[in-house]
Design an enzyme around this catalytic site. Structure first.
Site, mmCIF file in Angstrom:
data_model
loop_
_atom_site.group_PDB
_atom_site.id
_atom_site.type_symbol
_atom_site.label_atom_id
_atom_site.label_comp_id
_atom_site.label_asym_id
_atom_site.label_seq_id
_atom_site.Cartn_x
_atom_site.Cartn_y
_atom_site.Cartn_z
ATOM 1 N N LYS A 1 0.843 -1.211 0.000
ATOM 2 C CA LYS A 1 0.000 0.000 0.000
ATOM 3 C C LYS A 1 0.866 1.243 0.000
ATOM 4 C CE LYS A 1 -2.178 2.387 3.846
ATOM 5 N NZ LYS A 1 -1.481 3.543 3.839
ATOM 6 N N ASN A 2 1.925 1.267 0.856
ATOM 7 C CA ASN A 2 2.690 2.509 0.996
ATOM 8 C C ASN A 2 3.689 2.729 -0.127
ATOM 9 O OD1 ASN A 2 1.116 3.097 3.139
ATOM 10 N ND2 ASN A 2 2.591 2.460 4.688
ATOM 11 N N CYS B 1 -5.609 8.816 8.274
ATOM 12 C CA CYS B 1 -5.895 8.346 9.636
ATOM 13 C C CYS B 1 -5.432 9.383 10.666
ATOM 14 C CB CYS B 1 -5.127 7.059 9.929
ATOM 15 S SG CYS B 1 -5.719 5.654 9.023
ATOM 16 N N ARG C 1 -0.378 15.488 11.975
ATOM 17 C CA ARG C 1 0.434 14.945 10.870
ATOM 18 C C ARG C 1 0.789 16.096 9.924
ATOM 19 N NH1 ARG C 1 -1.859 9.323 8.787
ATOM 20 N NH2 ARG C 1 0.326 8.975 8.236
ATOM 21 N N PRO C 2 1.730 16.945 10.371
ATOM 22 C CA PRO C 2 2.100 18.118 9.554
ATOM 23 C C PRO C 2 2.830 17.700 8.271
ATOM 24 C CG PRO C 2 3.574 17.879 11.413
ATOM 25 C CD PRO C 2 2.503 16.849 11.602
ATOM 26 N N ASP D 1 5.399 19.857 7.184
ATOM 27 C CA ASP D 1 6.477 20.864 7.165
ATOM 28 C C ASP D 1 7.753 20.328 6.515
ATOM 29 O OD1 ASP D 1 6.362 19.221 9.555
ATOM 30 O OD2 ASP D 1 8.153 20.276 10.197
ATOM 31 N N ASP E 1 3.515 0.767 12.026
ATOM 32 C CA ASP E 1 2.263 0.271 11.436
ATOM 33 C C ASP E 1 1.865 -1.097 11.964
ATOM 34 O OD1 ASP E 1 2.804 1.765 8.143
ATOM 35 O OD2 ASP E 1 2.227 2.589 10.086
ATOM 36 N N ARG F 1 -9.065 0.174 3.566
ATOM 37 C CA ARG F 1 -8.135 1.106 2.915
ATOM 38 C C ARG F 1 -6.763 0.473 2.735
ATOM 39 N NH1 ARG F 1 -6.839 5.929 5.828
ATOM 40 N NH2 ARG F 1 -5.449 6.054 4.043
#
Ligand code: EPZ
Length: 416
Positions: free
Chosen positions: A22-23, A116, A121-122, A124, A304, A396
């Site tokens: 998935k990632n 999620c 969860r920036p 930057d 994860d 997902r």
């Protein structure tokens, strides 16, 4: 909303085939537009994030074709349309369109990502990468505007090896002028997968998988065919399930080299696994041992799998701890596990788990993807029936999870 209904305590036996990561795929789909040509991606996972990203491609006049074997993406006639669709807010990985569109068009407008809730969860670090490459940006009410007269390769030093920021910087740098060097780059296998994909499209990238990645900008990229690596988190999830209920479970189509952390952890818990090329056989352990886990960036124990190994540790005989070092709020599944009978105490970024506690079937709520998976495993080992609400979170990230579990004798089905 989707519900998953499970009748637990059924020993599981048979083969589970692992799909593409998935990632990886969530980065490969946006990255494919850099070719402005035709790309075919094989071994893709049938997960909802894939179909959302393919929908988003349509907004850019990119044509796609999906078969069971591959996704074909034709970006020959791509348009730099502002990506303001709300679909961008339904997953975190939509942020890869920032790097890809910036790399291709040198300016773009997009809605900010979602995904999620695991704490703030920036982005930057992504923006630090883009700025270093000579890109200016502005953010106002959920939209981000990226603008560069031209992208110029530079040295980028990340304070944290961010997976997303490393990939996004690669996407912006492959067509930049000159050489980009990323220091303290993330080293996850998915980074290597994206780098290999870009290289096959004609990019010049070296060092992926180490903490220093060099990219020499090229004028243009071309199409390619590519096979996604196996999903190490999906594989780890089913290995943990096998350690609890395997009679035995055979996990096929894995790359065991990506599974060192979970395999050594299961071994420490007294679980026997047998590796044979791309297959791993796992038997349930009738006396699981406790252990202490600290999540870390690759090759450390993956965050994860943190929520999923917690379910296993509720069945270990003794006291275990799990320390989460990557996210600030990734224990939301614990309340639901406690509802099922687990003995878990949350103490800042650490949980203390006292086992073994029999789990009883209950009605629970999935709050996020991997937390939902931890509840599914809890339901499979619990006495009685478990109903998991908001189960769409699980779909997902786990391809055909219901069918895969039914094929190994689990009593599980979807209901609305
Ligand atoms: C990727 O998220 C994965 N998602 C996550 O998987 C995974 O947990 C994470 O990497 C770590 O391995 C995708 O690949 C789509 P990070 P990402 O940038 O890229 C902070 C799953 O379950 N950070 O390495 O967002 C961030 O808040 C998902 O499959 C910043 O502060 O991970 C977090 O605390 C969940 N600023 C930490 O770094 C930034 O600009 C790790 O983030 C970026 C990140």
């Amino acid at each position: 909303m989707n519900k998953i209904v499970i009748k637990g305590s059924v020993p599981l036996e048979g083969i589970i085939n692992i799909d593409g990561a998935k990632n990886s795929i969530v980065a490969l789909i946006p990255a494919s537009i850099l070719s402005k040509s035709i790309v075919r991606i094989y071994n893709y996972p049938k997960i909802s994030d894939v179909y959302v990203l393919i929908d988003i491609l349509q907004e850019l006049s990119v044509s796609t074709k999906i078969t069971n074997e591959y996704i074909e993406i034709n970006s020959s006639n791509i348009k730099n349309t502002p990506l303001t669709t709300t679909k961008m807010g339904s997953l975190r990985a939509s942020y890869y369109f920032m790097g890809a569109l910036l790399g291709l068009f040198k300016n773009t407008t997009l809605r900010l990502p979602g995904g999620c809730y695991l704490g703030p969860r920036p982005i930057d670090l992504h923006l630090k990468g883009f700025e270093t490459l000579n890109c200016r940006y502005d953010i106002n009410n959920e939209l981000i505007y990226l603008q560069a007269d031209k992208l110029i390769g530079k040295e980028i030093h990340f304070p944290f090896p961010s997976v997303g920021a490393t990939i996004n910087t690669m996407l912006a740098a492959v067509l930049a002028e000159g050489e980009t060097t990323i220091y303290n780059a993330a080293k996850e296998p998915e980074i290597v997968d994206v780098a290999n994909f870009l290289t096959q499209m004609g990019a010049k990238i070296s060092g992926a998988g180490t903490s220093i990645i060099k990219i020499i900008g090229v004028k243009e990229l071309h199409g390619t065919d590519y096979v996604v690596i196996p999903d190490r988190i999906e594989a780890g999830t089913y290995l943990i399930l096998g350690a609890l209920l395997g009679n035995p479970l055979e996990i096929h189509r894995v790359n065991y080299l990506h599974l060192y952390a979970i395999l050594t952890t299961l071994n420490k818990c007294g679980v026997k696994t047998y590796i044979n090329d791309d297959k791993i056989i796992v038997y349930n352990s009738n006396k699981l041992l406790p252990t202490d886990i600290v999540t870390d960036v690759y090759p450390g124990f993956p965050t994860d799998l943190q929520q999923i190994i917690t379910t296993l540790l509720t069945q270990s005989h003794g006291i275990s701890t799990v320390t989460e070092t990557i996210y600030s709020d990734r224990f939301q599944n614990c309340q639901e596990l406690i509802k099922m009978g687990a003995n878990i105490v949350i103490n800042d970024n650490k949980v203390i788990i006292k086992g073994r506690t029999p789990l009883k079937g209950s009605e629970v709520v999935a709050k996020d993807l991997r937390g939902g998976a931890s509840l599914a495993i809890a339901g499979l080992i619990a006495e009685g029936t478990t109903i998991i609400n908001e189960a769409q979170h699980i779909l997902r990230g786990y391809s055909n999870i219901i069918e895969k579990l039914q094929n190994v004798k689990a009593n599980i089905h979807m209901s609305t």
